[in-house]
Scaffold this active site. Structure first.
Site, PDB file in Angstrom:
ATOM      1  N   HIS A  22       0.844  -1.194   0.000  1.00  0.00           N
ATOM      2  CA  HIS A  22       0.000   0.000   0.000  1.00  0.00           C
ATOM      3  C   HIS A  22       0.880   1.244   0.000  1.00  0.00           C
ATOM      4  CE1 HIS A  22      -3.068  -2.925   1.238  1.00  0.00           C
ATOM      5  NE2 HIS A  22      -3.941  -2.049   0.762  1.00  0.00           N
ATOM      6  N   LYS A  38      -0.094   4.887   4.657  1.00  0.00           N
ATOM      7  CA  LYS A  38      -1.103   4.039   5.304  1.00  0.00           C
ATOM      8  C   LYS A  38      -0.758   3.883   6.779  1.00  0.00           C
ATOM      9  CE  LYS A  38      -3.383  -0.486   4.911  1.00  0.00           C
ATOM     10  NZ  LYS A  38      -4.738   0.101   5.106  1.00  0.00           N
TER      11      LYS A  38
END
Length: 261
Positions: A145, A149
């Protein structure tokens, strides 16, 4: 002469978006107004004072929350106390928070939805992984990700690891490495499921589940290319919270669309 009175058009569901300036919040603010039957009445950010929060919640039926696990619980509790139904996509929430949401929603007699992922293909990936977990002895998860995040591993990876261990009924085979020359190189582990997290800029996200059996391998991979496609799924979850007979927390997008067992 026939009475041709037109059918009454139902009122749109009034939605407030938490964190409207975040990555997911912006996608929700732009996309949800285009969904049939929904009306976005505003957004809530961390800078809003108590009076502003109360005013927005008073005008809403549902709150959509893709924020931060440190701030989300208090906002969800306040929304539920105001009778506002939550649709939750915030990653990294503890089980105690979900139980609190469920309990408060039941006290209020209203619905709520939480899902680690609002993607159809992600739901299918998790289901396929659950089938494979019954038959194959080795498995590892890799997820990637964007670098901002808040949590690692992702909620999807954590959910899959727990689900696969539960489905299997015992730990997976987790070979011992005789010498690790770099601490943590084998990632985290739950029930023999190794989980590895990658965090780099400018990536939406992907998950890969790698199984190994007797001289064969199976890889299941889900790749996200944009956040806009979350919008119809979140809209379906909003509708679910308002459906007759839905009281308490509905867990998982699969349950929203009728794929849950």
């Amino acid at each position: 002469m026939l009475n041709t009175a037109s059918a009454q058009v139902p009122e749109p569901i009034r939605v407030v978006v938490a964190g409207p300036n975040g990555r997911m919040g912006r996608a929700m603010m732009e996309g949800l107004p285009q969904q049939s039957g929904l009306h976005v009445v505003g957004g809530l950010s961390r800078k809003d004072d108590d009076e502003a929060i109360a005013a927005v919640l008073a005008a809403a039926d549902v709150i959509v929350d893709f924020t931060h696990p440190a701030t989300s619980p208090a906002l969800l509790e306040r929304a539920l106390d105001a009778g506002v139904r939550p649709v939750i996509g915030t990653s990294g929430l503890a089980e105690e928070v979900l139980e609190l949401v469920d309990g408060k929603a039941r006290e209020q007699g209203i619905g709520a939805v939480w899902a680690p992922h609002f993607r159809l293909a992600a739901v299918l990936m998790i289901r396929f992984a659950g089938i494979a977990a019954r038959y194959l002895d080795h498995v590892e998860i890799i997820e990637a990700h964007h670098s901002t995040k808040a949590d690692a591993p992702s909620g999807v990876a954590r959910t899959m690891a727990r689900m696969m261990r539960d489905v299997r009924g015992s730990d997976f085979v987790d070979p011992t490495v005789e010498k690790e020359t770099l601490d943590g190189v084998r990632g985290g582990v739950h029930g023999g499921v190794r989980v590895h997290s990658i965090r780099v800029p400018d990536i939406v996200g992907w998950h890969e589940v790698m199984f190994s059996g007797d001289q064969e391998q199976l890889t299941i991979r889900h790749h996200e290319t944009g956040r806009e496609s979350y919008v119809p799924a979140v809209a379906a979850a909003v509708q679910k919270t308002m459906a007759p007979g839905v009281i308490g927390l509905v867990r998982g997008y699969d349950a929203v669309i009728g794929l849950a067992d």
